[in-house]
Design a protein around this motif. Sequence first.
Motif, PDB file in Angstrom:
ATOM      1  N   ASN A  32       4.999   1.610  -0.485  1.00  0.00           N
ATOM      2  CA  ASN A  32       4.728   1.072   0.863  1.00  0.00           C
ATOM      3  C   ASN A  32       4.570   2.238   1.837  1.00  0.00           C
ATOM      4  O   ASN A  32       4.951   3.361   1.537  1.00  0.00           O
ATOM      5  CB  ASN A  32       5.905   0.211   1.351  1.00  0.00           C
ATOM      6  CG  ASN A  32       6.318  -0.836   0.343  1.00  0.00           C
ATOM      7  OD1 ASN A  32       5.927  -1.984   0.412  1.00  0.00           O
ATOM      8  ND2 ASN A  32       7.110  -0.425  -0.638  1.00  0.00           N
ATOM      9  N   PRO A  70      -0.240  -3.770   5.804  1.00  0.00           N
ATOM     10  CA  PRO A  70      -0.529  -3.716   4.368  1.00  0.00           C
ATOM     11  C   PRO A  70      -0.957  -2.344   3.891  1.00  0.00           C
ATOM     12  O   PRO A  70      -1.575  -1.593   4.629  1.00  0.00           O
ATOM     13  CB  PRO A  70      -1.669  -4.718   4.197  1.00  0.00           C
ATOM     14  CG  PRO A  70      -2.359  -4.716   5.512  1.00  0.00           C
ATOM     15  CD  PRO A  70      -1.321  -4.425   6.557  1.00  0.00           C
ATOM     16  N   ASN A  72       3.944  -4.532   1.889  1.00  0.00           N
ATOM     17  CA  ASN A  72       4.019  -4.370   3.350  1.00  0.00           C
ATOM     18  C   ASN A  72       5.429  -4.497   3.912  1.00  0.00           C
ATOM     19  O   ASN A  72       5.598  -4.589   5.114  1.00  0.00           O
ATOM     20  CB  ASN A  72       3.092  -5.399   4.026  1.00  0.00           C
ATOM     21  CG  ASN A  72       3.532  -6.828   3.745  1.00  0.00           C
ATOM     22  OD1 ASN A  72       4.586  -7.055   3.138  1.00  0.00           O
ATOM     23  ND2 ASN A  72       2.755  -7.788   4.174  1.00  0.00           N
TER      24      ASN A  72
END
Length: 265
Positions: free
Chosen positions: A129, A137, A145
């Motif tokens: 992430n 995202p 996300n």
Amino acid sequence: MKHLTHLLIFLALTALTQLGGIIGWLSLPVLRLIRRPSRWQQTGLRGAAFLLIYTLSVFSFVPTLAQWNGRVPLPCFASDVAPLQAANVGYCLLMRNYVTPATQTRLLTVARQVREVHPDSTVRYLDANFPFLNGFPLLPHLSHNDGRKVDLAFFYQRKDTHEPLNASPSWLGYWCYEQPQHPKEAACLGKPSHLRWDFDWLQPRYAAYEMDAVRTRTLLQLLAADTQKVLLEPHLQTRLGVQAANVKFQGCRAARHDDHVHAQW
Ligand SMILES: [Zn+2]
């Protein structure tokens, strides 16, 4: 034209790294101090200066700021206490290696357990992430996300000698597909989707390698016992005997999961 180019660079850097566009924008006053009679020389020097500022940012203030936001970076390189590393250092440089502290702890525990069973083996992660903002995202993975999703590479071995490989055959770690042993096991036969990539033209490059079923099974069993959800193609669930309520098929309108495993905590 110049503003449009700057905007496109800003958007591309933001999509690729989340913060690269902002770092570039904040560095503009410094970059503009670099002046050369030759336009190409000036662009080259400004580009090099940006890369230096960007790299220093990635390893200095970004991890500190991210920690205040509840995200920490996964280790870029493995050590004895943390046998986990990026499949490609680019994931660290692009700041795609951030997770919540709890996810980091759980994943490191899994990596240590893998090494207890298979000494010298290192778990390799792919996209995780970004450092900031829940809901932002990490393209092309819409679900990465919230700091709780990590893609992990399979283990591989040489096809001819079965010698274990401590790397991924593909430089990104993605797209080296472990094909179904029988065509009828293919989950999406006759259901083409532009979201499910096969990259047939790439596969001959990896012909000398195959998934190391023993080590990959260990990793998957540990993940299945620890995570909220694991995404894996059905033919690998069957072949590796990893079947549990939280081990799921992502469906045909999403990326394949027989080149990597998606884990979420
Ligand atoms: Zn994923």
